[in-house]
Design an enzyme around this catalytic site. Structure first.
Site, mmCIF file in Angstrom:
data_model
loop_
_atom_site.group_PDB
_atom_site.id
_atom_site.type_symbol
_atom_site.label_atom_id
_atom_site.label_comp_id
_atom_site.label_asym_id
_atom_site.label_seq_id
_atom_site.Cartn_x
_atom_site.Cartn_y
_atom_site.Cartn_z
ATOM 1 N N ARG A 1 5.029 42.307 46.987
ATOM 2 C CA ARG A 1 3.861 42.781 46.252
ATOM 3 C C ARG A 1 3.835 44.307 46.361
ATOM 4 O O ARG A 1 3.897 44.861 47.458
ATOM 5 C CB ARG A 1 2.591 42.208 46.884
ATOM 6 N N ASN B 1 4.012 40.917 51.616
ATOM 7 C CA ASN B 1 2.939 41.831 51.231
ATOM 8 C C ASN B 1 2.732 42.776 52.409
ATOM 9 O O ASN B 1 2.106 42.414 53.401
ATOM 10 C CB ASN B 1 1.676 41.018 50.933
ATOM 11 N N GLU C 1 -1.480 34.219 44.193
ATOM 12 C CA GLU C 1 -0.674 35.409 43.927
ATOM 13 C C GLU C 1 0.736 35.260 44.492
ATOM 14 O O GLU C 1 1.700 35.710 43.880
ATOM 15 C CB GLU C 1 -1.363 36.638 44.534
ATOM 16 N N ARG D 1 -16.723 48.184 48.593
ATOM 17 C CA ARG D 1 -16.617 49.238 47.582
ATOM 18 C C ARG D 1 -17.860 49.246 46.688
ATOM 19 O O ARG D 1 -18.382 48.184 46.352
ATOM 20 C CB ARG D 1 -15.381 49.039 46.704
ATOM 21 N N HIS E 1 -5.197 43.767 40.954
ATOM 22 C CA HIS E 1 -5.219 42.294 41.041
ATOM 23 C C HIS E 1 -4.452 41.682 39.868
ATOM 24 O O HIS E 1 -4.718 40.551 39.474
ATOM 25 C CB HIS E 1 -6.658 41.724 40.985
#
Ligand code: ADP
Length: 417
Positions: A111, A7, A403, A260, A200
Site C-alpha cells: 500500500r 502496509n 483493502e 481530523r 482511501h
C-alpha cells in the site's frame, strides 16, 4: 499463488498473507515500534486457524529487520524476547508457521499513500516506480517515505519476488478538473501540483466494483460511497469511476473524523498562529491529530463517543450531531454534483457497524429518495446487506471493505502478466 500484502507506516509494518486460489487470509499481523525510542518492538500475529499471539521483541531498528521477523514467523521460526537476536535480525526458534518455505510467496503488494498525478493504477515496482514515489514525498511527507522503507525492506529480504505498488490516490485520478482543482491562481497547480487528490482509493475502488456486481445498477449509474472509519471520506462515482471525493491534497479535508477536523475556512490557520503563537505546522498537527470527535468530545472512538452521547453528555451530543450533519451535507452535495444518486453505500469501521450512525447520516434525506428500513439497518453489522426500504428510490447498502484483498488482486494480476 500466495501474496504478501504490506502496509508500512513510519514505525509500523502491517502484513497479510493471502491465498489467491480461494482469496482466503492465511495469516495477518503487525509489527509496531520499529526504530522508535521504546526499548522493545511489538509483534502481533494471527493465523487463520489460531488465536492472536503477541510478542515483545528486542529492539528492531529497521523495517528490513521487521520484515525478516515477519518472514520468520510465517515459516515457523518463532521469536520471543530471548530468542530473537537483535544483532543479526534473525529468529532462532522453531515454532509453527503457515508456509514451509519463503518461495511459496509469489509476489508482494504494497500500500502506497501518494501516487500524485503520475499513477492512475497500480504498478510493478521498478526503479522508475520508486523514483516516482520519491518525487511524491512532498505530497505525502509522512507516509511515502515509510512506504518506501517497506518496499526496500522487501527487496532486501525477498530479492527475486515481484513487488507491486497500489496507490491510495489512484482511484480518484478520474475526477475531472472542475472537481479536483482549487480556485487559486493556476501557477499553484502547474508549479506545485496543488489540487485535490483524494485518499482511501483502494477501499473506494473495491466497493465501487463490488456495487457493480451486487446491485444490478443501470448504465450510467451514480453511487455515493461513505468510507467511515477513523479517517473518513466519501466518493461520488458514475459507472464505478470516481468523479468527486471529499479528501483533498491531504486526508485532512472533508468529513468530521476521529481526530481530523475536516473542511474549514483556511484563514483559521493564520488566525490561530497569531493568537496562540503557534507555527502552521503545529496548527495542522492539531487539526490532524487533536480535532474531530477527539477535539469535540474528548475521544476519537465512535463507540465511546456514542456511549457518552447516550449518557446525555452535551459535548458528545454536539460531536455526533456535527459528524452526521457534515456527512449529510456531503451526501446531498455529491447527489447534486452527479444530478442524482442510485445507491448509497456505507463501509469501514463506523459505516459497517454503527447502525445508529448510518440512520443519523441519512436523517431528513427522504427528499432525495433515500429511505432506510430501520429494522433491517439495526440488525446489520459487518456484512453485505441492503438496508433501504422497499419503496426507497435510492438503494442503501452496507458493504464491508477489504483493502488488503484489493491490493492482493492487483498484485496477482500485475505479477502474473
Ligand atoms: P481505521 O482503519 O481508519 O483506523 P476503522 O475502519 O477500523 O478505522 O474504523 C474505526 C472506527 O469504527 C472507530 O471510530 C470505531 O469506534 C468504529 N466502530 C467500530 N465498531 C463500531 C460499532 N459497533 N459502533 C460504532 N462504531 C464502531
Amino acid at each position: 499463488m500466495k501474496i504478501l500484502v504490506i502496509n508500512a507506516g513510519s514505525s509500523s509494518l502491517k502484513f497479510q498473507l493471502i491465498d489467491m486460489d480461494n482469496e482466503s487470509v492465511i495469516a495477518k499481523g503487525l509489527v509496531e515500534r520499529i526504530g522508535t525510542v521504546d526499548p522493545t518492538t511489538d509483534l502481533t500475529y494471527e493465523w487463520a486457524d489460531q488465536k492472536i499471539k503477541q510478542k515483545q521483541l528486542k529492539k528492531c531498528d529497521t523495517h528490513a529487520k521487521a520484515m525478516e521477523i515477519v518472514l520468520g514467523v510465517l515459516v515457523g521460526r518463532d521469536c520471543t524476547a530471548s530468542e530473537y537476536d537483535a544483532n543479526d535480525g534473525k529468529a532462532h526458534l522453531t515454532g509453527t508457521g503457515v508456509i514451509a518455505d519463503l518461495r511459496e510467496i509469489g509476489a508482494v503488494g504494497h500500500r502506497v499513500l501518494h501516487g500524485g498525478e503520475k499513477f492512475t493504477a497500480s504498478c510493478l515496482i521498478d526503479d522508475d516506480c520508486i523514483e516516482a514515489i520519491e518525487e511524491n514525498i512532498p505530497l505525502g511527507p509522512l507516509h511515502n517515505p515509510a512506504n518506501l522503507m517497506g518496499i526496500r525492506a522487501c527487496q532486501e529480504v525477498l530479492p527475486d519476488v515481484p513487488q507491486v505498488a497500489v496507490f491510495d490516490t489512484a482511484f480518484h485520478q478520474t475526477m475531472p478538473p472542475r472537481a479536483f482543482r482549487y480556485a487559486i491562481p493556476n501557477e499553484y497547480y502547474t508549479d506545485l501540483h496543488i489540487r485535490k487528490y483524494g485518499f482511501h482509493g483502494t477501499s473506494h475502488r473495491y466497493i465501487a466494483a463490488r456495487a457493480q456486481e451486487l446491485l444490478n445498477l443501470p448504465k450510467g449509474n451514480k453511487i455515493i460511497i461513505c468510507h467511515l472509519g477513523n479517517g473518513s471520506s466519501l466518493s461520488a462515482c458514475v459507472d464505478g469511476k470516481c468523479v468527486d471525493t471529499s479528501m483533498g491534497i491531504t486526508p485532512l479535508d472533508g468529513l468530521v473524523m476521529g481526530t481530523r477536523c475536516g473542511t474549514l475556512d483556511p484563514a483559521v490557520v493564520e488566525f490561530i498562529c497569531n493568537r496562540k503563537n503557534m507555527t502552521p505546522t503545529e496548527v495542522l498537527n492539531m487539526m490532524n491529530k487533536k480535532s474531530g470527535l477527539l477535539g469535540l468530545a474528548g475521544d476519537s472512538d465512535m463507540r465511546n463517543v456514542t456511549a457518552r452521547y447516550e449518557a446525555g453528555e452535551p459535548n458528545a451530543k454536539l460531536a455526533i450531531e456535527m459528524w452526521a450533519y457534515v456527512l449529510r451535507k456531503y451526501i446531498g452535495s455529491f447527489a447534486a454534483a452527479m444530478g442524482g444518486v442510485d445507491a448509497l453505500i456505507f463501509t469501514a469501521g463506523i459505516g459497517e457497524n454503527d447502525a445508529a450512525g448510518r440512520a443519523r447520516a441519512v436523517e431528513g434525506l427522504d427528499f432525495l429518495g433515500i429511505k432506510l428500513d430501520y429494522d433491517k439497518n439495526a440488525k446489520v453489522r459487518g456484512q453485505e446487506a441492503k438496508i433501504s426500504a422497499e419503496d426507497s428510490k435510492v438503494q442503501v447498502w452496507v458493504i464491508p471493505t477489504n483493502e488488503e484483498l484489493a491490493i492482493a488482486r492487483d498484485t496477482l494480476e500485475l505479477a502474473t502478466k
